[in-house]
Scaffold this motif. Sequence first.
Motif: not given
Length: 294
Positions: A230, A233, A235, A250-252, A259, A261-262, A264-265
């Motif tokens: 994963k 990033d 923020t 923000d995890t992709y 990176p 698909e996004h 998790t926030a």
Amino acid sequence: MKLFLPILSVIVLSIISCSSPTPQTETTTAQVDSLASIPDSWIDERVAEAEQRLNASEAGALVWQAIEAHGGLDTWFSNGPLAFQFNYQPLDGSTPRNTYEVADYWSARTRHERIDTLGEYGWTGKQAWVRPADANVPYNTRFWSLTPYYFVGIPFVLADDGTNFELLGEQTHRDRPYDAVKITFGENIGDAPDDYYVVYIDQETKQVDVTRYIVSYPGYFPDGGHLPEKFMDWTDHQTIHGITLAQGFDTYWWKDEQPAEHITAIEVSRVEFMPDITDAYFEAPENAKVVTEM
């Protein structure tokens, strides 16, 4: 996420309502010796050892520079336990996790208050627990007790004993150059020694802006293996009492060296240090259930 229990710390209250999330501790003269905060001499020794060990390699020296740029390991430990809300929101419809956590980074102990409902769970440094004993928590509390702890504690947790560093070279993120350092762990270090992390250290500011990682926790992968890598990033940054931490992530999925698909926030809020928290606060409370499964 790696459940990492520092070797230097032996490898290692009632339910708090949502309207009053700050742990209530009353420090009397008789309680002073039981504060979770530790003597300056201990901090000095641990910091000196970490500085020497990290600066023994080029990759480790970059991590040490990042720790200094984020406020310094001595300030990190001197401030005492850290409290924060960690609001983890998956974007695929899976279970969200939103807790107010107090973390003792010196001895790898945590206590979480669930925001979604009444209830708590934590890690004493030796065992996980949940309260009430019949609570229906739809995720692994042993794993999750130290998951936010580790991500929020970067880069400081990277100074723990048992870590290995490898310089991966330059990476570009948001048109800025970064030094990428891979972190692995010695055999039998923590619950998931096969985990690894890659941190992006800004070549100018020396601060971390990206964390890449895998999850190999045996409770999820009893036969070995791990999730795909994963890309987390940061923020933004926030500075509290001289310490700079992530404001959110923000995890992709990391695919084809970039990176994708996004997924998790995550928001990190209500951050403050808690120097008056006692050791007793991190023990399993009465009527809690000890979690024995991985």
